[in-house]
Design an enzyme around this catalytic site. Sequence first.
Site, short mmCIF file in Angstrom:
data_model
loop_
_atom_site.label_atom_id
_atom_site.label_comp_id
_atom_site.label_asym_id
_atom_site.label_seq_id
_atom_site.Cartn_x
_atom_site.Cartn_y
_atom_site.Cartn_z
N ARG A 54 0.76 -1.36 0.45
CA ARG A 54 -0.07 -0.07 -0.52
C ARG A 54 1.03 1.23 -0.34
O ARG A 54 2.27 1.12 0.94
CB ARG A 54 -1.21 -0.23 1.04
CG ARG A 54 -0.40 0.06 2.59
CD ARG A 54 -2.01 -0.60 3.53
NE ARG A 54 -0.91 -1.72 4.86
CZ ARG A 54 -2.48 -2.40 5.49
NH1 ARG A 54 -3.21 -1.41 4.77
NH2 ARG A 54 -1.78 -3.07 5.94
N GLU A 65 -3.86 5.68 3.82
CA GLU A 65 -3.45 4.84 2.79
C GLU A 65 -4.44 4.66 1.31
O GLU A 65 -5.31 4.53 2.05
CB GLU A 65 -3.22 3.21 3.73
CG GLU A 65 -2.06 3.34 4.23
CD GLU A 65 -2.08 2.44 5.25
OE1 GLU A 65 -1.23 1.67 6.06
OE2 GLU A 65 -3.02 1.23 5.75
N ASP A 236 -0.14 -4.44 12.38
CA ASP A 236 -1.02 -3.84 11.18
C ASP A 236 -0.35 -2.25 10.62
O ASP A 236 -0.64 -2.23 9.33
CB ASP A 236 -2.26 -4.41 10.61
CG ASP A 236 -3.23 -2.79 11.71
OD1 ASP A 236 -2.67 -2.35 12.23
OD2 ASP A 236 -4.07 -2.27 11.72
#
Lengths: 349, 349
Positions: A54, A65, A236
């Site tokens: 990303r 993002e 994440d």
Amino acid sequence: MSLTPSKRAYVPFVSVEHMMGLVHHIGIEQVLTDLASEIEADFRRWPLFDKTPRVASHSDVGVIELMPTSDGETYGFKYVNGHPKNTAEGLQTVTAFGLLAEVDSGYPTLLSEMTLLTALRTAATSAMAAKHLAPKGARTMAMIGNGAQSEFQCLAFKAVCGIDTVRLYDIDTSATTRCAGNLAANGLTVVECRSGQEAMEGAQIITTCTADKQYATILTDNMVGSGVHINAIGGDCPGKTELHRDILLRSSIFVEYPPQTRVEGEIQQLEHDHAVTELWKVIEGQVSGRTDDRQITLFDSVGFAIEDFSALRYIAKAVKGTPFFTELDMIADPDDPRDLFGMFQRAKS
Amino acid sequence: MSLTPSKRAYVPFVSVEHMMGLVHHIGIEQVLTDLASEIEADFRRWPLFDKTPRVASHSDVGVIELMPTSDGETYGFKYVNGHPKNTAEGLQTVTAFGLLAEVDSGYPTLLSEMTLLTALRTAATSAMAAKHLAPKGARTMAMIGNGAQSEFQCLAFKAVCGIDTVRLYDIDTSATTRCAGNLAANGLTVVECRSGQEAMEGAQIITTCTADKQYATILTDNMVGSGVHINAIGGDCPGKTELHRDILLRSSIFVEYPPQTRVEGEIQQLEHDHAVTELWKVIEGQVSGRTDDRQITLFDSVGFAIEDFSALRYIAKAVKGTPFFTELDMIADPDDPRDLFGMFQRAKS
């Protein structure tokens, strides 16, 4: 000459209200099951997708993002932010929207809210992975971190994996109370726990989903027994992890897309060449998932663009013929494509 | 509990119809002048922006791109496609939309059509660059390639640079006829020409804007006299150029963002270390633009994310208090940010 835009100028748009209506219309467990199937089907054709990590724009307080992908026929991308401090200001940590377009013409074909849809696809992906990795006959899941994602995780594991009991824990007891209340009428046995250790008693699946943007240790090594499946979804982004490194060293680790997970997932704590298995290879039957009863399997999930692509394609099909979308006049499409100025000039009258 | 989304859940949306209405309301030459000022102001603070080459997804017939940037307070990106074969199918070669968001929260603050806005900002950028690079007192522009972008270019050069005569040429004479017809009532002297050579007679500025996705030679070396300014906007992706290499070797070359232009612009024909000047440095006064009367200046423009950012910020300010936008229910924003599921569940009743 007509001033009405052509059909191609309109892009179907699914608002938050429409997404909620659509999911209620189909039924949330059915939607989670359908999404798990769609995502699984796209994991089976993984090599075919255009994959790229990303494109992230980081600031001190969060990240924005863009996550694009394409299967050669359809292009899709998601806009998503991650701002842990938002919660304290009454805002969502994560908001998102997404778009599909036709590769052949570049014309958009769907714009959709994805805050709710991301919660659904993340839960569906977790449950789909667990179907391939968790011990057979798992009935109890520990749910550590009872924020906005937690109810969706619990229902996905019920619908897709047959979980009947969830054991909830959060450092904020009000979050646990809210999660338990929301799940009350959904056919799960819900146990509110006072520690992570207590939540894990008797659980064959452990889901961690906390949101601090920092290295945290939600699970320590002594808390994790053999044979469990760990579904780690809170680690994440760079600098954000949930599990103690020693747990990773005892686990068979499965990931979505290694170039992204090595930067963003739990495995950012490990050497760059530490062995991991790509989940799509397990699903496609190229490699084994769980091979023995004492093995700890770990799905180090960070979320990948293909999951959003699958979810958007599902929504594009599901809304057809329903009242759960509107048409946005988003694309300038003059009768004569070279006459954009003429279209503009005629709009004056 | 209220089911009405909070104010933050709504994103102002400017449709194609609203964009046309807004531009007519302000006046197109005023909009082009304002955009040139906004873009110039952002070029002056160029080093401050988060810059990255666009993220492109190429197929055999076209490209879909995401162009993000941020000034630390506001984040913006544009979705844009480029499909030269679309014209033959009655579709636009380029369609686009864009978004602004708040860096601090990640919440979107504007969604806008950008097919029309891209045409406007591209023309405004060209004219702004020419203001700094073209010979003083330029009154005549050759416009080679009379497609969708051409009228916008002519009006921007009139409004920003004082051009009073445009000399049009296209291999397709019907495109020239259309462009001339559209410009008739706009106060420019318009001359339809039968060759590129004829179009360039007496022109101090030469704008090339053709759309073939291939190496083409719209201008050959013998066609270009000393002292002119060339505004080359058609060569804007790998494998697509308009000018003969020899012209480049005689020119002082100005570009937006070298890492992108070396791959996409006219200068992809040159060595990777061929000297070019970043336009923002000229505008900021760090380096000279035009230094002598016989010099050929070339703006090798491929379009950069900061120009879209400037244009979107201008539109966000301009629509305030007007009827030229609607509010989209795009962001799920429950009263309790951790209670996304509760918001979903309550929407059932």
